[in-house]
Design a protein around this motif. Structure first.
Motif, PDB file in Angstrom:
ATOM      1  N   GLY A 457       0.819  -1.197   0.000  1.00  0.00           N
ATOM      2  CA  GLY A 457       0.000   0.000   0.000  1.00  0.00           C
ATOM      3  C   GLY A 457       0.851   1.245   0.000  1.00  0.00           C
ATOM      4  O   GLY A 457       1.946   1.273   0.563  1.00  0.00           O
ATOM      5  N   VAL A 458       0.358   2.274  -0.644  1.00  0.00           N
ATOM      6  CA  VAL A 458       1.054   3.545  -0.704  1.00  0.00           C
ATOM      7  C   VAL A 458       0.008   4.652  -0.713  1.00  0.00           C
ATOM      8  O   VAL A 458      -1.081   4.490  -1.290  1.00  0.00           O
ATOM      9  CB  VAL A 458       1.974   3.625  -1.949  1.00  0.00           C
ATOM     10  N   GLY A 459       0.306   5.754  -0.050  1.00  0.00           N
ATOM     11  CA  GLY A 459      -0.635   6.864   0.016  1.00  0.00           C
ATOM     12  C   GLY A 459       0.085   8.191   0.034  1.00  0.00           C
ATOM     13  O   GLY A 459       1.244   8.297   0.469  1.00  0.00           O
ATOM     14  N   TYR A 460      -0.613   9.210  -0.447  1.00  0.00           N
ATOM     15  CA  TYR A 460      -0.032  10.555  -0.492  1.00  0.00           C
ATOM     16  C   TYR A 460      -1.139  11.563  -0.199  1.00  0.00           C
ATOM     17  O   TYR A 460      -2.242  11.466  -0.758  1.00  0.00           O
ATOM     18  CB  TYR A 460       0.599  10.847  -1.849  1.00  0.00           C
ATOM     19  N   THR A 461      -0.853  12.517   0.696  1.00  0.00           N
ATOM     20  CA  THR A 461      -1.859  13.483   1.123  1.00  0.00           C
ATOM     21  C   THR A 461      -1.252  14.872   1.209  1.00  0.00           C
ATOM     22  O   THR A 461      -0.184  15.047   1.816  1.00  0.00           O
ATOM     23  CB  THR A 461      -2.444  13.105   2.500  1.00  0.00           C
ATOM     24  N   THR A 462      -1.906  15.841   0.581  1.00  0.00           N
ATOM     25  CA  THR A 462      -1.575  17.252   0.762  1.00  0.00           C
ATOM     26  C   THR A 462      -2.877  18.033   0.808  1.00  0.00           C
ATOM     27  O   THR A 462      -3.914  17.582   0.307  1.00  0.00           O
ATOM     28  CB  THR A 462      -0.700  17.800  -0.380  1.00  0.00           C
ATOM     29  N   HIS A 463      -2.800  19.198   1.417  1.00  0.00           N
ATOM     30  CA  HIS A 463      -3.999  20.030   1.494  1.00  0.00           C
ATOM     31  C   HIS A 463      -4.435  20.483   0.112  1.00  0.00           C
ATOM     32  O   HIS A 463      -5.638  20.617  -0.160  1.00  0.00           O
ATOM     33  CB  HIS A 463      -3.716  21.236   2.394  1.00  0.00           C
ATOM     34  N   LYS A 464      -3.500  20.716  -0.761  1.00  0.00           N
ATOM     35  CA  LYS A 464      -3.824  21.231  -2.088  1.00  0.00           C
ATOM     36  C   LYS A 464      -4.362  20.148  -3.000  1.00  0.00           C
ATOM     37  O   LYS A 464      -5.356  20.343  -3.722  1.00  0.00           O
ATOM     38  CB  LYS A 464      -2.578  21.878  -2.701  1.00  0.00           C
ATOM     39  N   ILE A 465      -3.732  18.982  -2.999  1.00  0.00           N
ATOM     40  CA  ILE A 465      -4.110  17.915  -3.931  1.00  0.00           C
ATOM     41  C   ILE A 465      -5.214  17.040  -3.363  1.00  0.00           C
ATOM     42  O   ILE A 465      -6.112  16.589  -4.075  1.00  0.00           O
ATOM     43  CB  ILE A 465      -2.873  17.062  -4.292  1.00  0.00           C
ATOM     44  N   GLY A 466      -5.198  16.791  -2.081  1.00  0.00           N
ATOM     45  CA  GLY A 466      -6.138  15.867  -1.473  1.00  0.00           C
ATOM     46  C   GLY A 466      -5.432  14.612  -1.011  1.00  0.00           C
ATOM     47  O   GLY A 466      -4.205  14.583  -0.847  1.00  0.00           O
ATOM     48  N   SER A 467      -6.195  13.555  -0.803  1.00  0.00           N
ATOM     49  CA  SER A 467      -5.655  12.291  -0.308  1.00  0.00           C
ATOM     50  C   SER A 467      -5.909  11.204  -1.325  1.00  0.00           C
ATOM     51  O   SER A 467      -7.044  11.009  -1.782  1.00  0.00           O
ATOM     52  CB  SER A 467      -6.313  11.926   1.027  1.00  0.00           C
ATOM     53  N   MET A 468      -4.837  10.478  -1.699  1.00  0.00           N
ATOM     54  CA  MET A 468      -4.959   9.379  -2.650  1.00  0.00           C
ATOM     55  C   MET A 468      -4.180   8.183  -2.118  1.00  0.00           C
ATOM     56  O   MET A 468      -3.183   8.345  -1.408  1.00  0.00           O
ATOM     57  CB  MET A 468      -4.438   9.786  -4.026  1.00  0.00           C
ATOM     58  N   ALA A 469      -4.662   6.991  -2.438  1.00  0.00           N
ATOM     59  CA  ALA A 469      -4.027   5.772  -1.914  1.00  0.00           C
ATOM     60  C   ALA A 469      -4.217   4.634  -2.899  1.00  0.00           C
ATOM     61  O   ALA A 469      -5.223   4.571  -3.628  1.00  0.00           O
ATOM     62  CB  ALA A 469      -4.599   5.404  -0.552  1.00  0.00           C
ATOM     63  N   LEU A 470      -3.252   3.717  -2.900  1.00  0.00           N
ATOM     64  CA  LEU A 470      -3.291   2.498  -3.709  1.00  0.00           C
ATOM     65  C   LEU A 470      -2.982   1.322  -2.805  1.00  0.00           C
ATOM     66  O   LEU A 470      -2.011   1.345  -2.049  1.00  0.00           O
ATOM     67  CB  LEU A 470      -2.268   2.571  -4.850  1.00  0.00           C
ATOM     68  N   ALA A 471      -3.822   0.286  -2.858  1.00  0.00           N
ATOM     69  CA  ALA A 471      -3.620  -0.926  -2.050  1.00  0.00           C
ATOM     70  C   ALA A 471      -3.741  -2.142  -2.954  1.00  0.00           C
ATOM     71  O   ALA A 471      -4.713  -2.277  -3.706  1.00  0.00           O
ATOM     72  CB  ALA A 471      -4.634  -0.999  -0.925  1.00  0.00           C
ATOM     73  N   LEU A 472      -2.743  -3.028  -2.887  1.00  0.00           N
ATOM     74  CA  LEU A 472      -2.723  -4.267  -3.673  1.00  0.00           C
ATOM     75  C   LEU A 472      -2.607  -5.444  -2.721  1.00  0.00           C
ATOM     76  O   LEU A 472      -1.921  -5.371  -1.702  1.00  0.00           O
ATOM     77  CB  LEU A 472      -1.542  -4.281  -4.650  1.00  0.00           C
ATOM     78  N   ALA A 473      -3.266  -6.536  -3.060  1.00  0.00           N
ATOM     79  CA  ALA A 473      -3.188  -7.748  -2.237  1.00  0.00           C
ATOM     80  C   ALA A 473      -3.237  -8.969  -3.136  1.00  0.00           C
ATOM     81  O   ALA A 473      -4.029  -9.025  -4.092  1.00  0.00           O
ATOM     82  CB  ALA A 473      -4.330  -7.790  -1.230  1.00  0.00           C
ATOM     83  N   LEU A 474      -2.392  -9.930  -2.844  1.00  0.00           N
ATOM     84  CA  LEU A 474      -2.345 -11.202  -3.568  1.00  0.00           C
ATOM     85  C   LEU A 474      -2.385 -12.317  -2.542  1.00  0.00           C
ATOM     86  O   LEU A 474      -1.519 -12.410  -1.678  1.00  0.00           O
ATOM     87  CB  LEU A 474      -1.073 -11.297  -4.418  1.00  0.00           C
ATOM     88  N   THR A 475      -3.398 -13.184  -2.643  1.00  0.00           N
ATOM     89  CA  THR A 475      -3.567 -14.285  -1.699  1.00  0.00           C
ATOM     90  C   THR A 475      -3.591 -15.599  -2.458  1.00  0.00           C
ATOM     91  O   THR A 475      -4.403 -15.784  -3.381  1.00  0.00           O
ATOM     92  CB  THR A 475      -4.866 -14.135  -0.897  1.00  0.00           C
ATOM     93  N   GLU A 476      -2.688 -16.511  -2.075  1.00  0.00           N
ATOM     94  CA  GLU A 476      -2.658 -17.854  -2.635  1.00  0.00           C
ATOM     95  C   GLU A 476      -3.206 -18.809  -1.579  1.00  0.00           C
ATOM     96  O   GLU A 476      -2.775 -18.785  -0.432  1.00  0.00           O
ATOM     97  CB  GLU A 476      -1.238 -18.255  -3.014  1.00  0.00           C
ATOM     98  N   TYR A 477      -4.151 -19.649  -1.973  1.00  0.00           N
ATOM     99  CA  TYR A 477      -4.779 -20.590  -1.048  1.00  0.00           C
ATOM    100  C   TYR A 477      -4.222 -21.995  -1.269  1.00  0.00           C
ATOM    101  O   TYR A 477      -3.758 -22.345  -2.357  1.00  0.00           O
ATOM    102  CB  TYR A 477      -6.293 -20.589  -1.245  1.00  0.00           C
ATOM    103  N   GLN A 478      -4.294 -22.784  -0.193  1.00  0.00           N
ATOM    104  CA  GLN A 478      -3.830 -24.165  -0.311  1.00  0.00           C
ATOM    105  C   GLN A 478      -4.737 -24.967  -1.230  1.00  0.00           C
ATOM    106  O   GLN A 478      -4.297 -25.923  -1.866  1.00  0.00           O
ATOM    107  CB  GLN A 478      -3.771 -24.806   1.082  1.00  0.00           C
ATOM    108  N   GLN A 479      -5.991 -24.570  -1.292  1.00  0.00           N
ATOM    109  CA  GLN A 479      -6.936 -25.196  -2.223  1.00  0.00           C
ATOM    110  C   GLN A 479      -7.721 -24.093  -2.912  1.00  0.00           C
ATOM    111  O   GLN A 479      -7.940 -23.025  -2.345  1.00  0.00           O
ATOM    112  CB  GLN A 479      -7.899 -26.129  -1.482  1.00  0.00           C
TER     113      GLN A 479
END
Length: 868
Positions: A457-479
């Motif tokens: 995950g990564v995020g960036y926030t400023t008063h001028k631009i606002g708040s933005m974020a990116l979150a990635l997840a990869l899950t491998e299951y046994q079945q």
């Protein structure tokens, strides 16, 4: 004889070298010291140390220009380290300034000024401690209390064109009882629908908190957690944990500290990310800035030093603040032993398999923490270690390793995580791996457990631009199939009234899904919001308009209304959903209607609480955490606020239950003084209370109607009855001692202002439930009071006076006779009940008719003549 002996020693060959040393070193030194002392003179000099003017002092001026200054005077100026060798003059220890390393001096003969320049290491250390301090005058109650929360929910409606009928009924109850330091809690849930009904107990336990040690004991149902690679289970048994939530004002994570030296008086300021947080004027010497704390990860800390000559030094030292780390020497832990609970929420008595769960974390240093975890039960044993490392100002790295063994084989797991934050940017990464046979008590319950989980995950926030974020997840299951998810969010406050929010979510698995959401909100001034939103998903899309008024914390009305259109491809549905909630003095009532093209339904709910505290029982809204009973001394209609939120108004007895206090935190409870008449005394309008876990607190404000009493004090002087002028009088009451003074003609005046009392606890208005019984009592309630009066030359007399039941603001007590006494002693507080017999208005006896005045003049004219 002595001279001959010395000559013999000097003539010996063996002592030739000793003699030469004696003649060349020791003898001249002793002569010099002797001459210096006796050739010196005492003078008074104006002292100045590192540009700071000090007090004048006596010094001994030597012939060679050196100065002898007493050790005591140097210490008074702040010089802490002096040479070990000292010179004794007239019984006082002196040191030579020239013999001191790190000390330079200049003497100005014309002004008799001795200017010293002393190295900072010889001066005391000045400490600036920025550790957060507990607010003063905080009330920490320990009251017995009880609350019983209830919540009734009923839903009825139609579906598919059917008839209108009841669909769901639920009743949730909570019971909490506190006795001294033990808190008992249990809750139950009853549900009923057309197919089935059930009644289940959820949790039952006893809790004991050691507040000073931030340690908690739970006996009964509890939640056990054993770390990131462990499990979270509900069990019945004993739990012992150290949790810093018990003292939210104690900071357990590492602080920033800095030390330096100041050759001159200086101004020291500390900045964080360019914002000045504190400024101090410091004397010369060493200084230490200790225990500065902040939040937000990496911060640019700058210490700015401006000396007396205007020179500026800036010391930059970035520091990383994180609540993932413990300060050096601190521990946090949770140890749990009992039986695991199965089918929680469905069955209230299914306990099976003895289990043990433990987790412990220790601050080896401010930059390195270690910990261990373990759990066992149901044929399983699991053991692991964890560690956290602070990489200067670049973030926190964590590493966990764990292994398990049992009936199904052995396995292992590992976890790596990284966190970084600063004022505008944040990033996090974690990678967790599980072997095929790795198990903990929670993974035993599932057949398809995860094999590998990667999150970024990564995020960036400023008063001028606002708040933005990116979150990635990869899950491998046994079945089964793996799962990939992506989330992108953006929000910005466009202006004071407008706010924008949007996000994109995508999930790839057996069935891939994508969703886009967009909303625009407008904020009115009266806590009302208008929001328009659009949602586009793989299988449907919708448009919604919502208008809402926030539900108040205290009494009041909140409401909402939704208008929605949903298109799923095969059908188009329009829905209208209005509703509201009214927080009444004795409960909360909620209702909403859901109307759409396929069904109709209505939901109603009622919730509240029965509470007991300080011998008082009452009804109020549900107790969310802790609660309090406010008493304003029988004054009705006074608005009460808790932490800035309106709670309600007092009833006809001046009481109000506050159901929304927060355990362990400082709750500020205030009364609206404009609701109280000006004729009342209000020594206090706010109370800060920090209640124990889910407890009740009695809070009373000693508001009382102002009353003043006047009269004439007389006594026997020279065998004649005369006014006692310019005496100091003292009255003893249950709330302390009140002083008054007599004037011309023996006239006196006193009132019931608690601020005028001495040896009184009347200013401690939050004195607990035991004080509620006496809260309505005035400083001088109707009754008989003992007093004494003392003349300017020390003559003492004793008197008694009666105060009647009266609503008059100013009342004349008449003439009070003061009898001489042998000892200067007032009746003790133990005899107050005996000396303060309550009297009614009809029993009131004026001052001139007291028993002590049996022989006194009876007519008004006679009393007036005595006064004259």
């Amino acid at each position: 004889m002595i001279t001959q002996y010395i000559l013999q020693v000097l003539s010996s060959r063996f002592s030739l070298l000793v003699t030469s040393l004696f003649l060349s070193i020791v003898l001249p030194l002793s002569i010099t010291l002797s001459l210096d002392v006796y050739a010196s003179e005492y003078i008074i000099v104006a002292a100045e140390l590192n540009t700071e003017v000090k007090a004048d002092l006596f010094a001994i001026l030597q012939d060679d220009g050196d100065f002898l200054v007493s050790v005591a005077d140097l210490g008074a100026m702040g010089v802490q380290r002096t040479p070990a060798r000292k010179i004794t003059v007239d019984g006082d220890d002196y040191v030579s300034l020239r013999s001191m390393d790190g000390v330079e001096f200049v003497f100005y003969e014309e002004t008799l000024t001795l200017v010293l320049t002393v190295a900072p290491e010889l001066l005391p250390v000045t400490t600036i401690d920025m550790f957060p301090r507990q607010k003063q005058q905080v009330y920490f109650p320990k009251e017995n209390s009880m609350f019983f929360n209830y919540g009734l929910n009923l839903e009825a409606g139609t579906e598919g064109g059917g008839s209108f009928q009841r669909q769901n009924l639920s009743l949730l109850n909570e019971l909490g009882i506190r006795r001294n330091d033990i808190f008992f809690y249990t809750d139950t849930l009853y549900t009923e629908n057309p197919e089935e009904r059930s009644f289940v107990r959820l949790n039952s336990n006893f809790t004991y908190d050691q507040r000073d040690k931030v340690r908690r004991f739970i006996f009964g149902d509890a939640l056990a957690s054993s770390g990131s690679l462990g499990s979270r289970i509900i069990f019945g048994g004993l739990s012992i944990s150290k949790t810093y939530q018990i003292d939210p004002y104690f900071i357990e994570y590492p602080f920033y500290s800095y030390s330096g030296q100041l050759p001159l008086p200086s101004e020291v300021a500390i900045y964080s990310n360019g914002v000045r947080l504190r400024k101090e004027e410091l004397p010369p010497g060493r200084f230490e800035l200790q225990n500065f704390h902040n939040s937000g990860g990496s911060q640019d800390i700058v210490v700015e030093v401006t000396d007396a000559l205007g020179r500026v030094r800036r010391i930059a030292s970035p520091f990383y603040f994180s609540n993932l780390m413990l300060r050096k020497g601190l521990s946090e832990y949770s140890y749990n032993l009992g039986t695991i609970r199965r089918d929680y929420g469905l069955d209230d008595s299914r306990y099976s398999d003895a289990v043990f769960s433990a987790w412990h974390k220790y601050g080896y240093s401010d930059d390195v923490n270690f910990g261990g975890r373990s759990e066992a039960g149901n044929g399983l044993f699991n053991l692991g270690i964890e560690s956290f490392y602070k990489i200067r100002e670049f973030g926190i790295v964590g590493l966990d390793i764990s292994g398990s063994g049992g009936d199904d084989g052995s396995g292992w797991a590992s976890m790596f995580n990284y966190e970084y934050r600063n004022r505008n940017f944040n990033a996090r990464f974690s990678w967790t791996n599980y072997s095929d046979n790795y198990q903990n008590l929670q993974r035993q319950e599932f057949e398809n457990n995860s094999k590998s989980v990667v999150r970024f995950g990564v995020g960036y926030t400023t008063h001028k631009i606002g708040s933005m974020a990116l979150a990635l997840a990869l899950t491998e299951y046994q079945q089964g199939s793996d799962e990939h998810s992506t989330l992108v969010t953006y929000s910005k406050r466009l202006s004071r009234r407008y706010s924008l929010s949007c996000n994109f979510r995508a999930i790839e698995s057996d069935e891939s899904r994508e969703e886009v959401y967009f909303s625009l909100s407008y904020y009115f001034d009266n806590n009302q919001t208008l929001t328009s939103s659009i949602q586009q998903a793989t299988d449907r899309n919708s448009q919604t308009i919502e208008v809402r008024k926030d539900i108040p914390v205290g009494e009041g009305l909140g409401w909402w209304g939704f208008l929605e259109r949903e298109d799923s491809g095969s059908s188009e549905i329009y829905a209208f959903n209005p509703g509201g909630q009214w927080n009444a003095p004795y409960g909360s009532y909620r209702g909403e209607i859901n109307l759409n093209t396929e069904s109709e339904s209505i939901r109603v709910a009622a919730s509240g609480a029965i509470v007991s505290l300080g011998g008082e029982y009452g009804l109020t809204r549900p107790v969310t955490d802790s609660f309090g009973l406010v008493s304003v001394n029988n004054i009705e209609g006074v608005k009460i606020k808790a932490n800035g939120q309106d709670i309600g108004r007092t009833d006809e007895r001046g009481h109000l239950f506050v159901p929304s206090l927060t355990s362990f935190y400082n709750n500020n409870v205030t009364l609206e003084d404009n609701d109280i008449s000006i004729e009342y005394l209000m020594p206090q309008v706010n109370i800060t209370v920090s209640p124990p876990y889910r407890s009740g607190s009695c809070l009373f404000f000693p508001v009382q109607k102002y009353q003043a009493f006047t009269g004439v004090l007389s006594g026997s002087i020279g065998g004649e009855r005369r006014p006692l002028e310019f005496y100091e009088g003292e009255l003893l009451s249950a709330k302390g001692r009140s002083k008054f003074y007599t004037g011309n003609g023996g006239e006196f005046y006193f009132d019931n202002d608690p601020g005028s009392m001495t040896e009184s606890d009347s200013d401690v208005s939050e004195g607990g439930c035991a004080a509620l019984a006496s809260a309505a009592e005035s400083v001088f309630s109707p009754g008989r009071y003992d007093g004494q009066a003392t003349s300017e030359i020390g003559d003492i007399c004793h008197f008694k006076l009666n105060i009647p039941e009266t609503d008059e603001q100013y009342f004349d007590l008449g003439e009070i006779f003061c009898s001489p006494v042998a000892e200067n002693e007032l009746p003790s507080e133990q005899n107050l009940n005996k000396s303060q017999d309550q009297v009614s208005g009809s029993d009131f006896v004026s001052g001139s008719d007291q028993a002590e005045l049996a022989a006194s003049p009876s007519s008004t004219s006679e009393r007036e003549s005595v006064a004259k």
